[in-house]
Motif scaffolding. Sequence first.
Motif: not given
Length: 263
Positions: A7, A133, A135-137, A140, A170, A173-175, A177
């Motif tokens: 990333r 950006h 992507t891993d919760d 975040y 999901r 490069n972007q999630v 939520r």
Amino acid sequence: MTFHDERRAFWEERLDADWTETGVGYRALGRSFNEWMYRVRQEVFAERVGALAVDWSRARVLDVGSGTGFYVRAWQRLGAVAVTGCDLTEAAVVRLRERFPGLRFERVDIADPQGVFDEAEFDAVSCMDVLFHITDDERYAAAVKSIAHLVRSGGYFVFSENFLHRPAQRGVNQVNRPLEWITARLDEAGFDVVHRSPFLMLMNAQVDAGPVWRKLWGGLLRAVTLTEPTGWLAGAALYPLERHLVRTRMESPTTEIMICRRR
């Protein structure tokens, strides 16, 4: 190479090649349209943050994910003098130090800042169009907790997000939520939400709209921004409507701005 390293490499390459609002914005819509879009962002940021009862000339401010320095400049327009910036990429930090001589910029992964900044060092932290950006919760949530660690009690966290009223979307490069999930992470970190309103309405991907409108409007935007001249015309035409909508609507199908206060 870990996923996190991939990333970072992605953003290093992207910002090294295009250090403009297009590079950090909605790339598919071109530079001219993005410039109109960022005019709206600047106005909303100034109005929402400027409405807080804070003398920004006396405040210590950190901008996370500074990119081209757009929001560093936005803070300066509000009167902030002690502005610090940070970014995940060396490409951005090197250029930011050249663009804003005298200000401090650090290369920092906000999910793991490793003691670069002191606890409660800042009166306010901004993080605009950055968190989605991650992507891993877990990363975040770690980023939100790191930011809370940097904000003094009673200080503010200003950020923009796609607060969905539907399940998460999901991508690589972007999630995007759900609002409920994000506010739960804010509460865990010690933040109280004091404001949420549209940042944009029509000049961005309609991520929280129904599938038919989302595809129709997305296709239309991409069609009218295929060239820079048509992108400029489309931005100029939408700009007055967008300014009206972000001031009169309570919810947005795309990016919103949120202001939180540290308990």
